[in-house]
Design a protein around this motif. Sequence first.
Motif, short mmCIF file in Angstrom:
data_model
loop_
_atom_site.label_atom_id
_atom_site.label_comp_id
_atom_site.label_asym_id
_atom_site.label_seq_id
_atom_site.Cartn_x
_atom_site.Cartn_y
_atom_site.Cartn_z
N SER A 8 0.82 -1.21 0.00
CA SER A 8 0.00 0.00 0.00
C SER A 8 0.86 1.26 0.00
O SER A 8 0.37 2.35 -0.29
CB SER A 8 -0.93 0.01 1.21
OG SER A 8 -0.20 -0.19 2.40
N ALA A 9 2.15 1.11 0.31
CA ALA A 9 3.07 2.25 0.27
C ALA A 9 4.50 1.73 0.09
O ALA A 9 4.85 0.67 0.62
CB ALA A 9 2.96 3.09 1.53
N MET A 10 5.30 2.50 -0.65
CA MET A 10 6.71 2.17 -0.86
C MET A 10 7.52 3.46 -0.79
O MET A 10 7.05 4.52 -1.22
CB MET A 10 6.92 1.51 -2.24
CG MET A 10 6.19 0.22 -2.43
SD MET A 10 6.38 -0.45 -4.11
CE MET A 10 8.14 -0.78 -4.15
N ALA A 11 8.74 3.36 -0.29
CA ALA A 11 9.61 4.54 -0.22
C ALA A 11 11.06 4.11 -0.15
O ALA A 11 11.39 3.07 0.43
CB ALA A 11 9.26 5.40 0.99
N SER A 16 22.14 11.23 0.31
CA SER A 16 22.71 12.29 -0.53
C SER A 16 21.64 13.20 -1.14
O SER A 16 21.97 14.23 -1.74
CB SER A 16 23.57 11.69 -1.63
OG SER A 16 22.83 10.77 -2.41
N SER A 17 20.36 12.83 -1.04
CA SER A 17 19.23 13.68 -1.46
C SER A 17 18.22 13.65 -0.33
O SER A 17 17.15 13.04 -0.43
CB SER A 17 18.61 13.17 -2.75
OG SER A 17 19.53 13.17 -3.82
N PRO A 18 18.53 14.31 0.78
CA PRO A 18 17.77 14.09 2.03
C PRO A 18 16.32 14.54 2.00
O PRO A 18 15.53 14.11 2.84
CB PRO A 18 18.57 14.89 3.07
CG PRO A 18 19.32 15.92 2.28
CD PRO A 18 19.64 15.27 0.97
N ASP A 19 15.94 15.42 1.05
CA ASP A 19 14.55 15.89 1.00
C ASP A 19 13.73 15.18 -0.07
O ASP A 19 12.53 15.43 -0.20
CB ASP A 19 14.52 17.40 0.73
CG ASP A 19 15.12 18.19 1.90
OD1 ASP A 19 14.80 17.85 3.05
OD2 ASP A 19 15.90 19.12 1.64
N ALA A 20 14.36 14.30 -0.86
CA ALA A 20 13.66 13.62 -1.95
C ALA A 20 12.61 12.66 -1.40
O ALA A 20 12.90 11.85 -0.52
CB ALA A 20 14.65 12.88 -2.84
N SER A 95 11.06 10.81 3.57
CA SER A 95 12.38 11.16 3.05
C SER A 95 13.41 10.94 4.15
O SER A 95 13.05 10.61 5.29
CB SER A 95 12.42 12.62 2.58
OG SER A 95 12.30 13.50 3.69
N TYR A 96 14.69 11.16 3.83
CA TYR A 96 15.73 11.03 4.86
C TYR A 96 15.50 12.05 5.97
O TYR A 96 15.68 11.75 7.15
CB TYR A 96 17.11 11.21 4.24
CG TYR A 96 18.24 11.04 5.23
CD1 TYR A 96 18.72 9.77 5.56
CD2 TYR A 96 18.81 12.15 5.86
CE1 TYR A 96 19.74 9.61 6.49
CE2 TYR A 96 19.83 12.00 6.79
CZ TYR A 96 20.29 10.73 7.10
OH TYR A 96 21.29 10.58 8.02
#
Length: 402
Positions: A8-11, A16-20, A95-96
């Motif tokens: 139902s969710a993936m991430a 190195s892209s902490p806000d992505a 995100s990170y």
Amino acid sequence: SENDIEPSAMATTKYSSPDAKNEGLLNFSVENGEERVSFLRFDLFSISAMDVVDSATLHLHLVRGIADSESETVFNVSVHSLPQSSEDWSTGSVSYNEPLELEGESLVESFEVVLLDGSAEKKTFAVDVKSAIDLSQNAITFKLSTDSDVRLDFVGWNGGEALPHLVVMSHEQTNEPTTNPTKEPTNDPSVSAISSYSTYASASPSSSTATPKHTGSVISENDIEPSAMATTKYSSPDAKNEGLLNFSVENGEERVSFLRFDLFSISAMDVVDSATLHLHLVRGIADSESETVFNVSVHSLPQSSEDWSTGSVSYNEPLELEGESLVESFEVVLLDGSAEKKTFAVDVKSAIDLSQNAITFKLSTDSDVRLDFAGSQWNGGKETPWLRVTVSETSHPQRLRT
């Protein structure tokens, strides 16, 4: 019952892209500690909170592996469960810098990925996550990571048939449920009883209004490797050494394959709850790109207890097929005339008779295609076909094997 659940969710979070927040859509990845960490959420609403979990397997399809050095070839991937498994997080929300709560995370299982010449072969991994499934919760979240200096990409949302999925085998318990059937949070310590490997039920009319399936049941799982394998070939009618590296099906009688599994490890008094035949496809070759979907049939043979062996069967010296019975069929999809490596799990419960010593399966296709499955010698025997039989012990009178 078998419950095949898509995420139902993936991430994927990226150091190195902490806000992505859009990572993990095409591929979800793990890399070098915190550089890439991935999360999967599966809702459990489709399973009754009163059920007992027999098995739970997380299926992940590896599509790419990139290592900085060829000197290291074996890499470990860890699968953790998170304490906020019922939390309603969604794709695009993590995100990170905005992570999930990791406090109290627990290691569920780990598996190894082998890279050859610095890259990974596409492969499906089936990870045992039974210990993490708590049916009193609404969902379960898994975290995937590696501490190795390698990047491993698994299929993400756009994976179609290779999409990650969770297969939960469960059965109704026969005693009065100790869990909350509405799946609301509970602090009742008795909830943990449903996640144990063996579940003892002492149903009686006074403790439950339901009619029990079995009395005094104990769930056990039996993984069985084949005792014999063979592929017969119409164009080489006397050949008896087919099916060792690959065992294959092709165009009616051109290639037909057989698998024999001994059942001695299971008591004849047990009751079969589920039985799944696992087959790893390694190659598919079609004469035409216009046809892409092919059907494979699985039959059981009446001489399932016959003591035939690898190297004893050919087209001219076949097994007895009279009375064969269709058990199940499954579809193989070829892209651009070739097949992607994939593991198929085929429901063969209807064919298992524990009064017999063994079961023999016949695999065939009527399509103009050749499909090769991993044999006992393929990849060092790591993908050999196998049969998983889940049973319940009962207090029924003993049945004798014939």
